[in-house]
Design an enzyme around this catalytic site. Sequence first.
Site, PDB file in Angstrom:
ATOM      1  N   PRO A  45       0.795  -1.231   0.000  1.00  0.00           N
ATOM      2  CA  PRO A  45       0.000   0.000   0.000  1.00  0.00           C
ATOM      3  C   PRO A  45       0.827   1.280   0.000  1.00  0.00           C
ATOM      4  CG  PRO A  45      -0.171  -1.154   2.114  1.00  0.00           C
ATOM      5  CD  PRO A  45       0.487  -2.095   1.151  1.00  0.00           C
ATOM      6  N   ASN A  46       0.309   2.236  -0.736  1.00  0.00           N
ATOM      7  CA  ASN A  46       0.850   3.604  -0.858  1.00  0.00           C
ATOM      8  C   ASN A  46       2.101   3.705  -1.727  1.00  0.00           C
ATOM      9  OD1 ASN A  46      -1.073   5.035   0.911  1.00  0.00           O
ATOM     10  ND2 ASN A  46      -0.200   3.728   2.499  1.00  0.00           N
ATOM     11  N   ARG A  77       4.389  11.144  -2.533  1.00  0.00           N
ATOM     12  CA  ARG A  77       4.245  10.713  -1.142  1.00  0.00           C
ATOM     13  C   ARG A  77       5.511  11.024  -0.337  1.00  0.00           C
ATOM     14  NH1 ARG A  77       4.852   4.474   0.932  1.00  0.00           N
ATOM     15  NH2 ARG A  77       4.202   4.927   3.043  1.00  0.00           N
ATOM     16  N   TYR A  79      10.764   9.184   0.754  1.00  0.00           N
ATOM     17  CA  TYR A  79      10.707   8.147  -0.283  1.00  0.00           C
ATOM     18  C   TYR A  79      11.256   8.596  -1.634  1.00  0.00           C
ATOM     19  CZ  TYR A  79       7.856   5.811   3.210  1.00  0.00           C
ATOM     20  OH  TYR A  79       7.421   5.215   4.374  1.00  0.00           O
ATOM     21  N   ASN A  83       8.066  -5.635  -1.274  1.00  0.00           N
ATOM     22  CA  ASN A  83       8.033  -4.511  -0.336  1.00  0.00           C
ATOM     23  C   ASN A  83       6.619  -4.496   0.240  1.00  0.00           C
ATOM     24  OD1 ASN A  83       7.919  -2.159   1.106  1.00  0.00           O
ATOM     25  ND2 ASN A  83       9.029  -0.933  -0.403  1.00  0.00           N
ATOM     26  N   ALA A 120       3.340  -0.845   4.695  1.00  0.00           N
ATOM     27  CA  ALA A 120       2.844  -0.835   6.085  1.00  0.00           C
ATOM     28  C   ALA A 120       2.453  -2.231   6.574  1.00  0.00           C
ATOM     29  CB  ALA A 120       1.665   0.119   6.208  1.00  0.00           C
ATOM     30  N   GLU A 153      12.731  -9.475   1.048  1.00  0.00           N
ATOM     31  CA  GLU A 153      11.954  -8.327   1.530  1.00  0.00           C
ATOM     32  C   GLU A 153      12.791  -7.065   1.311  1.00  0.00           C
ATOM     33  OE1 GLU A 153      11.125  -8.737   5.709  1.00  0.00           O
ATOM     34  OE2 GLU A 153      10.438  -6.649   5.874  1.00  0.00           O
ATOM     35  N   HIS A 196      12.834  -2.664   1.619  1.00  0.00           N
ATOM     36  CA  HIS A 196      12.251  -1.377   2.041  1.00  0.00           C
ATOM     37  C   HIS A 196      13.097  -0.251   1.479  1.00  0.00           C
ATOM     38  CE1 HIS A 196       9.522  -3.391   4.724  1.00  0.00           C
ATOM     39  NE2 HIS A 196      10.530  -4.157   5.076  1.00  0.00           N
ATOM     40  N   ARG A 201      13.635   4.302  12.048  1.00  0.00           N
ATOM     41  CA  ARG A 201      12.426   5.138  12.048  1.00  0.00           C
ATOM     42  C   ARG A 201      11.593   4.907  13.319  1.00  0.00           C
ATOM     43  NH1 ARG A 201       9.632   5.012   6.328  1.00  0.00           N
ATOM     44  NH2 ARG A 201       8.477   6.694   7.358  1.00  0.00           N
TER      45      ARG A 201
END
Length: 143
Positions: free
Chosen positions: A11-12, A19, A24, A75, A78, A99, A101, A108
Site C-alpha cells: 500500500p501507498n 508521497r 521516499y 516490499n 505498512a 523483503e 524497504h 524510524r
Amino acid sequence: MSRRVLVLNGPNLGRLGSREPEKYGTQDYAALVEFCHKAGREAGLEVEVRQSDHEGELVGWLHEAADEGLPVVLNPAAFTHYSIALRDAVAQRTAPLIEVHLTNVAARESFRQVDVITAVATGVIAGLGFEGYRAALLAIARL
Ligand code: DQA
C-alpha cells in the site's frame, strides 16, 4: 530462457514521487517499474512488477508465486508491521523471497521496528532506495 520473478509492492507505494518525498524520494512508481525491468534484464531475469493497496490481492499474488515456484521481491510497505495474513502467505514460498524497504525502517518510528515478515523471508534489504530492488534481483539471480 530467463527466469520469471515477481516484484510485489504494498500500500501507498503507487504514490511514490508525491508521497513524503523527503523520505521516499521524488521518483514516481512508473520510474520504479522501469528501474526494476532494467535491473531484471541486466540480471537475466524476466521481471513482472505489481502494486496493490489491498492485503488480499497481495496474498493472492504470493499464492500464485508459491504455486508456480516463482522468486519474489516484496516490499510489504505498512503490512510489514502487522499483517499476519501476509506473513502466512510468505511462509508458503517455494522459492527465494527478498523483503525490500526503500527506507531504513530500523532507524524510524518504533512501530516500524516490528517486522512480521523477515523471519519467513530469505533475506531483507532496507534503506537503499531503488537500489535495494536491484540488489534483491541480483541476489535472486545468483541464489
Ligand atoms: C516502507 C516502510 C514502511 O514502514 C512504510 O509503511 C512503507 C514503505 C519502505 O519501503 O521504506 O509504506 O516499506
